[in-house]
Design a protein around this motif. Sequence first.
Motif, PDB file in Angstrom:
ATOM      1  N   TYR A 101       0.872  -0.840  -0.156  1.00 34.21           N
ATOM      2  CA  TYR A 101      -0.462   0.098   0.091  1.00 34.21           C
ATOM      3  C   TYR A 101       0.860   1.299   0.259  1.00 34.21           C
ATOM      4  N   ILE A 102       0.469   2.009  -0.292  1.00 34.01           N
ATOM      5  CA  ILE A 102       0.658   3.378   0.099  1.00 34.01           C
ATOM      6  C   ILE A 102       0.851   4.187   0.958  1.00 34.01           C
ATOM      7  N   PRO A 103       1.690   4.412   1.843  1.00 31.80           N
ATOM      8  CA  PRO A 103       1.282   5.400   2.889  1.00 31.80           C
ATOM      9  C   PRO A 103       1.374   6.939   2.697  1.00 31.80           C
ATOM     10  N   LEU A 104       0.127   6.845   2.695  1.00 37.09           N
ATOM     11  CA  LEU A 104      -0.489   8.628   2.026  1.00 37.09           C
ATOM     12  C   LEU A 104      -0.497   9.762   2.681  1.00 37.09           C
ATOM     13  N   SER A 105      -0.743   9.081   4.274  1.00 37.76           N
ATOM     14  CA  SER A 105      -0.594  10.224   4.888  1.00 37.76           C
ATOM     15  C   SER A 105       1.151  10.724   5.411  1.00 37.76           C
ATOM     16  N   ALA A 106       1.343   9.857   4.905  1.00 33.92           N
ATOM     17  CA  ALA A 106       3.099  10.595   4.720  1.00 33.92           C
ATOM     18  C   ALA A 106       4.023  11.166   3.515  1.00 33.92           C
ATOM     19  N   ILE A 107       2.965  12.200   2.944  1.00 25.55           N
ATOM     20  CA  ILE A 107       2.892  12.516   1.809  1.00 25.55           C
ATOM     21  C   ILE A 107       2.787  13.923   2.029  1.00 25.55           C
ATOM     22  N   ALA A 108       3.438  14.940   2.256  1.00 17.96           N
ATOM     23  CA  ALA A 108       2.915  16.187   2.775  1.00 17.96           C
ATOM     24  C   ALA A 108       2.844  16.694   0.935  1.00 17.96           C
ATOM     25  N   PRO A 109       1.183  17.131   0.310  1.00 16.30           N
ATOM     26  CA  PRO A 109       1.742  17.866  -0.199  1.00 16.30           C
ATOM     27  C   PRO A 109       2.251  19.254  -0.606  1.00 16.30           C
ATOM     28  N   GLU A 110       2.526  20.395   0.461  1.00 15.73           N
ATOM     29  CA  GLU A 110       3.360  21.668   0.358  1.00 15.73           C
ATOM     30  C   GLU A 110       4.526  20.933   0.467  1.00 15.73           C
ATOM     31  N   THR A 111       5.668  20.255   0.257  1.00  9.80           N
ATOM     32  CA  THR A 111       6.628  20.375  -0.290  1.00  9.80           C
ATOM     33  C   THR A 111       7.118  19.127  -1.382  1.00  9.80           C
ATOM     34  N   LEU A 112       5.728  19.218  -1.838  1.00 15.41           N
ATOM     35  CA  LEU A 112       5.742  18.260  -3.632  1.00 15.41           C
ATOM     36  C   LEU A 112       5.716  19.606  -4.800  1.00 15.41           C
ATOM     37  N   GLY A 113       6.725  19.976  -6.084  1.00 16.28           N
ATOM     38  CA  GLY A 113       6.510  21.025  -6.909  1.00 16.28           C
ATOM     39  C   GLY A 113       5.627  20.275  -7.825  1.00 16.28           C
ATOM     40  N   GLN A 114       5.841  19.213  -8.150  1.00 13.81           N
ATOM     41  CA  GLN A 114       5.354  18.492  -9.273  1.00 13.81           C
ATOM     42  C   GLN A 114       4.709  16.698  -8.837  1.00 13.81           C
ATOM     43  N   ILE A 115       3.745  16.621  -9.525  1.00 14.16           N
ATOM     44  CA  ILE A 115       3.441  14.973  -9.816  1.00 14.16           C
ATOM     45  C   ILE A 115       2.820  15.058 -11.301  1.00 14.16           C
ATOM     46  N   ARG A 116       3.654  13.960 -12.079  1.00 15.93           N
ATOM     47  CA  ARG A 116       3.702  13.145 -12.904  1.00 15.93           C
ATOM     48  C   ARG A 116       2.943  11.740 -12.985  1.00 15.93           C
ATOM     49  N   VAL A 117       2.505  11.408 -14.245  1.00 19.33           N
ATOM     50  CA  VAL A 117       1.059  10.838 -13.721  1.00 19.33           C
ATOM     51  C   VAL A 117       1.375   9.709 -14.939  1.00 19.33           C
ATOM     52  N   THR A 118       1.636   8.810 -15.297  1.00 17.13           N
ATOM     53  CA  THR A 118       1.573   8.780 -16.820  1.00 17.13           C
ATOM     54  C   THR A 118       1.286   6.684 -16.473  1.00 17.13           C
ATOM     55  N   ARG A 119      -0.218   6.772 -17.776  1.00 16.56           N
ATOM     56  CA  ARG A 119      -1.060   5.254 -17.551  1.00 16.56           C
ATOM     57  C   ARG A 119      -0.558   4.675 -18.429  1.00 16.56           C
ATOM     58  N   GLY A 120      -0.742   3.555 -18.143  1.00 14.71           N
ATOM     59  CA  GLY A 120       0.240   2.495 -19.760  1.00 14.71           C
ATOM     60  C   GLY A 120       1.339   1.776 -18.693  1.00 14.71           C
ATOM     61  N   GLY A 121       0.982   0.014 -19.229  1.00 14.92           N
ATOM     62  CA  GLY A 121       2.741  -0.492 -18.739  1.00 14.92           C
ATOM     63  C   GLY A 121       3.614   0.081 -18.415  1.00 14.92           C
ATOM     64  N   GLY A 122       4.897   0.092 -17.825  1.00 17.34           N
ATOM     65  CA  GLY A 122       5.810   1.231 -17.002  1.00 17.34           C
ATOM     66  C   GLY A 122       7.160   0.295 -17.966  1.00 17.34           C
ATOM     67  N   SER A 123       8.331   0.347 -18.414  1.00 14.95           N
ATOM     68  CA  SER A 123       9.507  -0.209 -18.709  1.00 14.95           C
ATOM     69  C   SER A 123      10.115   0.846 -18.042  1.00 14.95           C
ATOM     70  N   GLY A 124      11.544   0.771 -18.356  1.00 11.96           N
ATOM     71  CA  GLY A 124      12.934   1.674 -17.523  1.00 11.96           C
ATOM     72  C   GLY A 124      13.198   1.393 -16.835  1.00 11.96           C
ATOM     73  N   PRO A 125      13.019   2.168 -14.709  1.00  7.27           N
ATOM     74  CA  PRO A 125      14.104   1.894 -13.905  1.00  7.27           C
ATOM     75  C   PRO A 125      12.797   1.806 -13.319  1.00  7.27           C
ATOM     76  N   PHE A 126      12.641   0.528 -11.997  1.00  5.60           N
ATOM     77  CA  PHE A 126      11.003  -0.528 -11.699  1.00  5.60           C
ATOM     78  C   PHE A 126      10.154  -0.382 -12.532  1.00  5.60           C
ATOM     79  N   GLY A 127      10.645  -0.601 -13.121  1.00  2.00           N
ATOM     80  CA  GLY A 127       9.219  -0.996 -14.292  1.00  2.00           C
ATOM     81  C   GLY A 127       8.599  -2.290 -14.167  1.00  2.00           C
ATOM     82  N   ALA A 128       9.070  -3.308 -12.898  1.00  2.00           N
ATOM     83  CA  ALA A 128       8.312  -4.409 -12.990  1.00  2.00           C
ATOM     84  C   ALA A 128       7.217  -3.564 -12.059  1.00  2.00           C
ATOM     85  N   GLY A 129       6.754  -2.593 -11.093  1.00  2.00           N
ATOM     86  CA  GLY A 129       5.734  -2.198 -10.495  1.00  2.00           C
ATOM     87  C   GLY A 129       4.728  -1.615 -11.278  1.00  2.00           C
TER      88      GLY A 129
END
Length: 675
Positions: free
Chosen positions: A127-155
């Motif tokens: 699971y993703i520990p959502l409460s441990a991610i503070a939005p105010e510390t982030l600058g950008q979010i990039r969401v790519t839909r579809g199967g992934g390759s590249g680094p950590f692509g197995a997840g």
Amino acid sequence: MRSILRLSVCVPALLPCAPLAAQDDADAADDQRPEIIVTGRGLDPALSTSIYATTTIERETIISSPSGRIEDVLRNVAGFQQFRRSDSRSANPSAQGVTLRALGGNATSRALVLLDGVPVADPFFGYIPLSAIAPETLGQIRVTRGGGSGPFGAGALAGTIELESADPGATGPVLGSAAINHRAETEASGVVTQRLGSGFAVASGRWDRGQGFFTTPADQRVPATARAGFDSWQAGLRGVAPLASDIELQARVNLFRDERTLRFHGADSTSEGQDASIRIVGRGKWQFDALAYVQARDFSNIVISSTRFVPVLDQRSTPSTGIGGKFELRPPVAEAHEIRIGLDYRRADGELQEDAISAFTGRITENRRAGGTTGNLGLFIEDDWQIGPLLINGGLRADRTSITNGFYRAVTPAVALVSEIIAADRSDWALSWRAGALIHATRRLDLRAAAYTGLRLPTLNELYRPFVVFPVVTQANADLRNERLEGFELGLDWQPVNAVVLSLTAFDNKVEDAIANVTISPNLRQRQNLPAIKARGIEGTLAARFGQVSIDGSLTFTDAAIRGDGAAIALDGNRPPQVPEFSASLTFGWRPAAGWQVAGTLRHVSAQFEDDRETDRLAPATTVDAFLAAPLMGRLSLVLRGENLTDETIITRNQGGSIDLGVPRTIWLGLRYGF
């Protein structure tokens, strides 16, 4: 045109995001040395990002969420879905899996979530520990839909969610906020950024606490019914320093603890973690990104009988450890080519420790332990090739997966063996690939197409941990196979006028050996590999800017179905649990003057089913949220936020008529400084 389309659904950041100069211009001139610039980011996104269905969320949107929670920000992305509709204040932490493209499943994440390049999923549960991610510390979010390759692509079976920390220009020296809602729940956060020589350091913290709301409907409450109380904190320290003019070192430490009470008094859960990572990024002629990380996590949970209202299970500890890293190299090659070569590694080990308790005597009847180790070594290569108006991408990935040391053991307090499973060690190699192309058909129209495969290992939780949500018992399965994805998509990005960008994507994805909680008899389920889950549909996004007014929208229509045979033949053609057929969101924003911000979001989710037999239905829900920021003096602002303003009934769980509810109408009032 191309850069606009790659950010087709972004809200442009209005805060400065310039990198931090290591020396003043005058000092640089005096020393006659090149200026050193550190950013705290990884390498630039690959050229092929524009080929795949990608949504980018800028900082202005991230920090103006009506709930102040990261999952609320992500709900505006077409295809994003949590396992349940609950937010991270009222859900059991172990149920906070995220996925994309209506691929369903269970509480384990089918989407890869990265924070500054580091996977954040829990090593044991996924699971993703959502409460441990503070939005105010982030600058950008990039969401790519579809199967992934590249680094950590197995997840990245369903896609990738990349969270990037804000750079110093966006946060300034000090950020602070505090808010209280009409239930007297509070939240407070702070971010301090300090220049240190040629680098910088960022310290951040957040604390949320409150009595919560009743997740149980009024007509189902009993004296033992409790509010969904929560008390969580997070603290982080991040440092960035140059090692050379084009090489920088990045280090991070993050600590969190989250305590919640769900449904009944005494039904308490606690999740906590200590994460650390170190990263070296080179931006010279030979670009590279080297990363190593470690995670130490734990989870505990007390289950209360829904008939006698006393403890029946004490999941007293689930310690787990995740370690991993990656190395990615981008060598200078032929003109118009961008090649990425690398490897990554992840290892997770953990152990469940729990006690079964008699509801009649209060004595421990069984001591149970379960756990094991999973590992994944991946090798990957990708090439982006620009040929005039045509951009081509091809990637290949080889993964060696392993599942070892698996066991489940139950004994009585007198150490008499009740049951035992010793799972055989196993390993395998698997190949994954992706390929796509984008053509700039006209000055205002891009056409794209892509096909891909993907891979996901079962988690330790799925393999070895049984659990009970009364009256339903769900068994683990030590023989689960890896999930495999096959998919393709066609899309377009159209900018009819400068102020409007529209993106449409049609997709067809299939997960073979999909892991799901399969009903095998009344009130008994088991995690099993289904033959397949197939999802095909359409995703659309809209971004429009007209002076001080902005409009951002997304929608997803998905035809998803289970392919069943053998023991799962009764499920053939059924919709996967927790998967809506249709979801959409529309946000209107207005900035009438400097420092002012007004936004309202209308969101709809269609009906879902709780179970694979389609017997328990979750009604559709339509919600309205709002956000207002008004300047008071200097950098101090008044903030008013509203969640579910129409007080819509949001059903998050329905098991045989036993219902849990999502967030009711909630009004927040607060102050923030430096935003």
